[in-house]
Write a protein that holds these residues in place. Structure first.
Motif, short mmCIF file in Angstrom:
data_model
loop_
_atom_site.label_atom_id
_atom_site.label_comp_id
_atom_site.label_asym_id
_atom_site.label_seq_id
_atom_site.Cartn_x
_atom_site.Cartn_y
_atom_site.Cartn_z
N SER A 3 0.84 -1.19 0.00
CA SER A 3 0.00 0.00 0.00
C SER A 3 0.88 1.24 0.00
O SER A 3 2.07 1.18 0.22
CB SER A 3 -0.89 -0.03 1.25
OG SER A 3 -0.08 -0.12 2.40
N LYS A 10 -0.37 -5.49 7.70
CA LYS A 10 -1.47 -5.53 6.74
C LYS A 10 -1.02 -6.18 5.43
O LYS A 10 -1.72 -7.03 4.89
CB LYS A 10 -2.00 -4.13 6.45
CG LYS A 10 -3.20 -4.13 5.48
CD LYS A 10 -3.52 -2.76 4.95
CE LYS A 10 -2.82 -2.35 3.72
NZ LYS A 10 -2.59 -3.18 2.61
N LYS A 53 -9.80 -7.33 9.04
CA LYS A 53 -10.81 -6.37 9.49
C LYS A 53 -10.42 -5.79 10.85
O LYS A 53 -10.50 -4.58 11.07
CB LYS A 53 -12.18 -7.05 9.56
CG LYS A 53 -13.30 -6.11 9.89
CD LYS A 53 -14.64 -6.82 9.83
CE LYS A 53 -15.75 -5.85 10.17
NZ LYS A 53 -17.06 -6.49 10.10
N ARG A 56 -7.37 -3.45 10.47
CA ARG A 56 -7.75 -2.16 9.89
C ARG A 56 -8.37 -1.25 10.94
O ARG A 56 -8.13 -0.05 10.95
CB ARG A 56 -8.75 -2.36 8.75
CG ARG A 56 -8.14 -2.87 7.50
CD ARG A 56 -9.20 -3.06 6.45
NE ARG A 56 -8.62 -3.22 5.15
CZ ARG A 56 -9.32 -3.41 4.06
NH1 ARG A 56 -10.63 -3.47 4.11
NH2 ARG A 56 -8.71 -3.55 2.91
N CYS A 65 -5.43 1.26 11.24
CA CYS A 65 -4.22 1.10 10.45
C CYS A 65 -4.07 2.30 9.51
O CYS A 65 -5.00 2.62 8.77
CB CYS A 65 -4.29 -0.19 9.65
SG CYS A 65 -2.86 -0.48 8.62
N VAL A 68 -4.79 1.87 5.56
CA VAL A 68 -6.12 1.69 5.00
C VAL A 68 -6.49 2.93 4.21
O VAL A 68 -6.37 4.05 4.68
CB VAL A 68 -7.16 1.46 6.12
CG1 VAL A 68 -8.55 1.39 5.54
CG2 VAL A 68 -6.83 0.19 6.88
N ARG A 70 -8.71 5.63 2.84
CA ARG A 70 -9.96 6.27 3.24
C ARG A 70 -10.31 7.32 2.20
O ARG A 70 -9.46 8.08 1.77
CB ARG A 70 -9.81 6.92 4.60
CG ARG A 70 -9.68 5.90 5.71
CD ARG A 70 -9.60 6.62 7.06
NE ARG A 70 -9.63 5.71 8.17
CZ ARG A 70 -8.67 4.89 8.54
NH1 ARG A 70 -7.57 4.85 7.84
NH2 ARG A 70 -8.79 4.12 9.57
#
Length: 78
Positions: A3, A10, A53, A56, A65, A68, A70
């Motif tokens: 990410s 993650k 889940k 996060r 986290c 994540v 958004r």
């Protein structure tokens, strides 16, 4: 799979899930062994979904986290 905001936990969970999805795709549902193996893989996948889940939501000392994604809230919906 990584990410923009780095979070090794993650990324590891998502990579494990991807590997299980790949394994599930290779197992033949026609074979008895395949059915048992599929059930085991699906059980582990469900467990990983729960872990992801939770991570996060509260995986960093009780905080969400940072990796994540958004979406910013916009009240200008047309």
């Amino acid at each position: 799979m990584t990410s923009g905001n780095k979070c090794k936990v993650k990324d590891d969970l998502v990579n494990q899930l991807s590997a299980l999805n790949n394994k599930l795709n290779t197992l033949s549902p026609a074979l008895l062994y395949g059915e048992q193996a599929r059930a085991e893989v699906q059980e582990r996948r469900a467990s990983l979904y729960v872990e992801i889940k939770w991570h996060r939501a509260k995986g960093h000392e009780g905080k969400p986290c940072p990796a994540v994604q958004r979406l910013p809230y916009s009240s200008n919906i047309r």
